[in-house]
Design a protein around this motif. Structure first.
Motif: not given
Length: 266
Positions: A108-124, A214-224
């Motif tokens: 996943a290609a992500t950017i960091l939002e002002p609230d500290g969360r990552r937003r995905t722009l493109a994912g595979c 539960w407690d899923l790391p971001i790399w498991d779901y950023a693209a999906a």
């Protein structure tokens, strides 16, 4: 905010995932073993995990040298472009080790939002042995091998096929079991498939109606998560959420129905 070419980012994610998936499949055919463990003996790393992540990281560094990188196995790196690649080299490592084809590369290609969360722009999310490539961008639909996906919007709770999984921490498994016990009489059935990215993508293509993890790391779901969202699902929570580490993906109406039953593990 800087405007990014999401198609360009997706093209890189796709080509990286294809090369990585080919390496993972080849290494499994040659025979792989457990290289180490992380949090406990269940949280394993195979030789292929590290080799595949290294391949992805080197390729991304060539294609976009100014970007950051956040992978499951290696140290993170900061970039200067605003883009950080969030990578799971092999999601479903235990499945992979045991010979199941139900594993995937997630990029996943992500950017960091002002609230500290990552937003995905493109994912595979690419499952090489299932010949399944899921893709999406923020301005393009969710696709499976080029076919547009739509979440099933006609499912009531009693007809829902729901997936979940157990955290590696044994101390937290009772919460998941409690939620399953409460939901079991109310839904059609449960599935435990062992690859979070593919389970979230399955909500996008209608093979599942909901998944909670539960407690899923971001790399498991950023693209999906982006793929499911672009197919019409609601994806809420996750480890990077300020509200709850319990991730739920489902059609919005079904998500509203299931959420009250999951409060004991949120």
């Amino acid at each position: 905010m800087t405007n990014f070419d999401t198609q360009h980012l997706l093209d890189i994610a796709r080509s990286s995932a294809q090369r990585a998936g080919q390496l993972a499949a080849e290494m499994r055919a040659d025979g792989i073993s457990v290289e180490s463990t992380k949090s406990n003996r269940l949280d394993i790393v195979t030789q292929a995990d590290t080799a595949v992540e290294s391949l992805i990281r080197k390729g991304l560094a060539v294609a976009r040298p100014d970007d950051g990188f956040l992978g499951e196995e290696g140290d993170p790196s900061d970039g200067t472009s605003g883009i950080t690649w969030v990578v799971d080299p092999i999601d479903g490592t235990v499945n992979y080790l045991y010979g199941s084809p139900y594993y995937a590369v997630s990029i996943a290609a992500t950017i960091l939002e002002p609230d500290g969360r990552r937003r995905t722009l493109a994912g595979c999310v690419f499952a090489p042995e299932l010949d399944a490539e899921y893709t999406a961008t923020t301005d393009q639909p969710a696709l499976l091998n080029g076919r547009e996906l739509y979440v099933d919007d006609q499912v009531t709770l009693d007809n829902a096929l729901v997936a979940t999984g157990f955290p590696y921490d044994h101390g937290r498994r009772d919460r998941v079991l409690a939620a399953m016990s409460g939901l079991a009489p109310k839904i059609r059935d449960f599935r435990l498939n062992g690859a979070a990215s593919l389970e979230i993508c399955a909500v996008a293509d209608g093979r599942l109606n909901a998944v909670f993890l539960w407690d899923l790391p971001i790399w498991d779901y950023a693209a999906a998560a982006l793929i499911a969202t672009r197919a019409g699902a609601r994806v809420q929570g996750g480890r990077d959420s300020p509200r709850t580490p319990l991730l739920l993906a489902a059609h919005p109406l079904l998500a509203d129905t299931i959420t009250p039953h999951l409060k004991e593990i949120s």
